[in-house]
Design a protein around this motif. Sequence first.
Motif, mmCIF file in Angstrom:
data_model
loop_
_atom_site.group_PDB
_atom_site.id
_atom_site.type_symbol
_atom_site.label_atom_id
_atom_site.label_comp_id
_atom_site.label_asym_id
_atom_site.label_seq_id
_atom_site.Cartn_x
_atom_site.Cartn_y
_atom_site.Cartn_z
ATOM 1 N N GLY A 216 5.928 2.803 5.112
ATOM 2 C CA GLY A 216 6.685 2.901 4.462
ATOM 3 C C GLY A 216 7.690 1.217 4.625
ATOM 4 O O GLY A 216 8.171 0.554 3.294
ATOM 5 N N GLN A 217 7.219 0.184 5.574
ATOM 6 C CA GLN A 217 7.691 -1.183 5.708
ATOM 7 C C GLN A 217 6.800 -1.906 4.831
ATOM 8 O O GLN A 217 6.830 -2.483 4.217
ATOM 9 C CB GLN A 217 7.252 -1.695 6.700
ATOM 10 C CG GLN A 217 8.224 -0.743 7.371
ATOM 11 C CD GLN A 217 7.817 -0.902 9.056
ATOM 12 O OE1 GLN A 217 7.091 -1.652 9.121
ATOM 13 N NE2 GLN A 217 8.824 -0.325 9.878
ATOM 14 N N ASP B 52 0.754 -1.172 -0.244
ATOM 15 C CA ASP B 52 0.128 -0.028 -0.294
ATOM 16 C C ASP B 52 0.723 1.207 0.198
ATOM 17 O O ASP B 52 1.864 1.332 0.785
ATOM 18 C CB ASP B 52 -0.833 -0.018 0.832
ATOM 19 C CG ASP B 52 -1.914 1.351 0.967
ATOM 20 O OD1 ASP B 52 -1.743 1.945 -0.021
ATOM 21 O OD2 ASP B 52 -2.917 1.405 1.769
ATOM 22 N N LEU B 53 0.616 2.067 -0.974
ATOM 23 C CA LEU B 53 1.927 3.477 -0.769
ATOM 24 C C LEU B 53 0.489 4.584 0.179
ATOM 25 O O LEU B 53 0.945 5.931 0.103
ATOM 26 C CB LEU B 53 1.544 4.059 -2.124
ATOM 27 C CG LEU B 53 2.428 3.057 -3.273
ATOM 28 C CD1 LEU B 53 2.667 3.420 -4.907
ATOM 29 C CD2 LEU B 53 3.977 2.827 -3.267
ATOM 30 N N LEU B 54 -0.181 4.228 0.811
ATOM 31 C CA LEU B 54 -1.213 5.209 0.993
ATOM 32 C C LEU B 54 -0.547 5.226 2.655
ATOM 33 O O LEU B 54 -1.671 5.418 3.239
ATOM 34 C CB LEU B 54 -2.119 5.588 0.798
ATOM 35 C CG LEU B 54 -2.812 5.518 -0.655
ATOM 36 C CD1 LEU B 54 -4.532 6.069 -0.697
ATOM 37 C CD2 LEU B 54 -1.691 6.754 -0.707
ATOM 38 N N ARG C 226 13.231 3.348 -0.929
ATOM 39 C CA ARG C 226 13.835 3.360 -2.293
ATOM 40 C C ARG C 226 15.510 3.094 -1.493
ATOM 41 O O ARG C 226 16.772 3.324 -1.903
ATOM 42 C CB ARG C 226 14.089 4.923 -3.226
ATOM 43 C CG ARG C 226 14.759 5.348 -4.215
ATOM 44 C CD ARG C 226 14.433 5.704 -5.021
ATOM 45 N NE ARG C 226 12.587 6.046 -6.126
ATOM 46 C CZ ARG C 226 12.560 7.246 -5.935
ATOM 47 N NH1 ARG C 226 13.345 8.386 -4.888
ATOM 48 N NH2 ARG C 226 11.325 7.222 -6.221
ATOM 49 N N THR C 227 15.600 3.770 -0.512
ATOM 50 C CA THR C 227 16.922 3.904 0.418
ATOM 51 C C THR C 227 17.147 2.228 0.796
ATOM 52 O O THR C 227 18.638 1.804 0.700
ATOM 53 C CB THR C 227 17.061 4.004 1.491
ATOM 54 O OG1 THR C 227 15.670 3.442 2.368
ATOM 55 C CG2 THR C 227 16.242 6.163 1.842
ATOM 56 N N LEU D 171 1.800 11.622 -0.064
ATOM 57 C CA LEU D 171 2.108 10.358 1.174
ATOM 58 C C LEU D 171 2.416 9.036 -0.486
ATOM 59 O O LEU D 171 3.420 8.195 0.543
ATOM 60 C CB LEU D 171 1.209 10.346 1.100
ATOM 61 C CG LEU D 171 0.862 8.954 2.300
ATOM 62 C CD1 LEU D 171 1.667 9.537 3.223
ATOM 63 C CD2 LEU D 171 -1.045 8.306 2.262
ATOM 64 N N ALA D 172 2.052 9.123 -1.443
ATOM 65 C CA ALA D 172 2.797 7.970 -2.033
ATOM 66 C C ALA D 172 4.394 7.567 -2.065
ATOM 67 O O ALA D 172 4.743 7.223 -2.353
ATOM 68 C CB ALA D 172 1.777 7.155 -3.507
ATOM 69 N N ARG D 173 4.556 9.379 -2.824
ATOM 70 C CA ARG D 173 6.462 9.447 -3.106
ATOM 71 C C ARG D 173 6.311 9.108 -1.928
ATOM 72 O O ARG D 173 7.985 9.109 -2.351
ATOM 73 C CB ARG D 173 6.267 11.211 -3.570
ATOM 74 C CG ARG D 173 5.547 11.561 -5.817
ATOM 75 C CD ARG D 173 6.200 13.033 -5.657
ATOM 76 N NE ARG D 173 5.144 13.575 -5.126
ATOM 77 C CZ ARG D 173 4.277 13.909 -5.633
ATOM 78 N NH1 ARG D 173 3.711 13.405 -6.732
ATOM 79 N NH2 ARG D 173 3.564 14.979 -5.394
ATOM 80 N N GLN D 174 5.768 10.061 -0.274
ATOM 81 C CA GLN D 174 6.869 9.800 0.484
ATOM 82 C C GLN D 174 7.224 8.430 0.732
ATOM 83 O O GLN D 174 8.450 7.761 0.846
ATOM 84 C CB GLN D 174 6.631 10.195 1.942
ATOM 85 C CG GLN D 174 6.546 11.028 1.413
ATOM 86 C CD GLN D 174 5.738 12.673 2.735
ATOM 87 O OE1 GLN D 174 5.614 11.086 3.557
ATOM 88 N NE2 GLN D 174 5.654 13.615 3.235
#
Length: 673
Positions: free
Chosen positions: A480-481, A471-473, A528-529, A519-522
């Motif tokens: 993130g997880q 879920d990106l939201l 990405r890290t 939020l999805a970008r975050q």
Amino acid sequence: MEPQQRSPLLEVRGNVELKRPLVKAPSRLPLPGTRFKRGPDRMEDALEPEKKRTRGLDTVTKIATSHPRPPALTVRPQTQSQTTAPKVPKKTGPRCSTAIGTVLKKQKPDPAVPAQKPGAAAPPTLGGKKPTKRPAWDLKGQLCDLNAELKCCRERTQTLNQENQQLQDQLKEAQQQARVLGAECRTLEGELARVQAQAEQGQQELGNLRARVLELEEQLGTQQGLVQELQKEQVGLQEERRGLAARLEEQERRLQASEVALSGSQAEVASLRQEAATQATLLVAQGERLHGLEMERRRLHNQLQELKGNIRVFCRVRPVLPGEPTPSPGFLLFPSGPGGSSDTPTRLSISRSDERRGTLSGTPAPTTRHDFSFDRVFPPGSGQDQVFEEIAMLVQSALDGYPVCIFAYGQTGSGKTFTMEGGPGGDPQVEGLIPRALRHLFSVAQELGGQGWTYSFVASYVEIYNETVRDLLATGTRKGQGSECEIRRAGPGSEELTVTNARYVPVSCEKEVEALLQLARQNRAVARTSQNERSSRSHSVFQLQISGEHAGRGLQCAAPLSLVDLAGSERLDPGLALGPGERERLRETQAINSSLSTLGLVIMALSNKESHVPYRNSKLTYLLQNSLGGSAKMLMFVNISPLEENVSESLNSLRFASKVNQCVIGTAQANRK
Ligand code: ADP
Ligand code: MG
């Protein structure tokens, strides 16, 4: 002002006077210098002895003066009695004389006195008559006189004793009276003390009353001041009242005028109502017509979309970015061909030089030109608004109940994310399709609201990486997880698919959509890290569930709008040596290739109307199951890099897109109930 009050003492005295007539009653106690007042009967009794005494005294005096004799009971020689007047003993008061007088008086008519014998010497005359002087020889006469006198004295003694007894009785009575009076006196004294105490109390009360009077006077003064103030106020109020009365009159006049105007207005209102009723009837008819037109518009709109094709492919070439080598002229060409113009190109030519052949022959490398034709081609200079203009009508179909699915396909760095989400910096000029499409939907939904339609929108945004859904939201701890999500049917027997553990967020304005994209970008940045360039290796699926209802006509429609940013379509060069990291990348790429080829296969199967459509072969096609297929409208952007170095990947993408473009999926049908 001191009240004229009667002193309580006076009152008490008065009462006492009234209550105790005994005090005023004549007392029988003898008082010096005064005589007792007695009742008339007793007066006589009292006077009687007095009279008697007086008379008696007179008699005695007369006797004494006429007969100088020795005192009673003592016989004295006549000489002596003749020469010396008998002295009345000083001790005998008037009472004694009175007693003697009384005796003498009584003696006079006393028949007990023996009558003198005739011939005997004349008895001494008593009671004022001069006694006859007996001659000295008349001893018998003298003896007789003396006997008479003795008898008289004895009687008198007896009388005196009686009188003494009476006086003693009187004395006793007087003493008793004195006692009674003493008791009365004490009672009166007690009463006097009580009355005095009462008087004192009265005085005290009087003092209090005076103080109270003073206080009341003060209060009265204050009250009078208040009264004056109130009077002033009253005067003011009266003036105000007069003013108000004048205003009231004025208002009444106005009211009358208003009433006249109102009756005029009412007539006008009645006519306007009639007109309104006519207008309402007309409006209903117009509404009916409008609805008919709207349905006709939807039908025609759909027809137009179908004519354009239920699967459309747009090719977009991104511009050369600063720092990138300028491609040789003629590398990419946008020829205007049949059905296209220089403004709306539909064709694209890409030239690839065959380096190997050129090197071998020593001549300039020959170029091979590859021509492609799509529903629309966007050269590098095309803006986001131009791109969106072309798809706005397609997006609008989702409001009419047709599932719409838009893909961005291409190698990494070709501009897929730029096309779907937009460029960096939040510049409205570079806003992508997702925010533009939603803004357009909100605005059209609002317009349709005027025709009785109400719409609701629920957004979700997931990422499919290596066949796992995230879920990106996600927010909070899940941020993130990305806890694992599964694609499931919304309910038993339901056609609708849902992603477990994913957020479905109702949206109604662009700001909310922008917040979700942010939020999805975050969430992607966090991921990405840990995993390099993961975003390019995953599919991002933004889905908007659109539900519309026309309560008045009992119409409902629902359809998903899916905007998919596909993973990079690039393939690994099979000639490259594979390190440990590369192997991982190969696995990812295979997963990507697998899902992309499944997408191609699904489209083919749908196009060929095969009985089995392999939706379940990849998470992507499974999730998009309801956005593909018979009733859906599909658009694929094939994003191309303008660089010569990417020509191979560009050709692969263009070939894939061409295959898709050849597909025709059956007539789309709106999901209407
Ligand atoms: P992809 O998502 O396919 O990997 P991106 O959308 O990230 O590619 O684009 C790669 C780079 O190119 C980005 O810096 C992006 O801003 C830029 N870019 C892509 N398309 C355009 C365009 N049409 N106009 C300007 N810049 C673009
Ligand atoms: Mg991207």
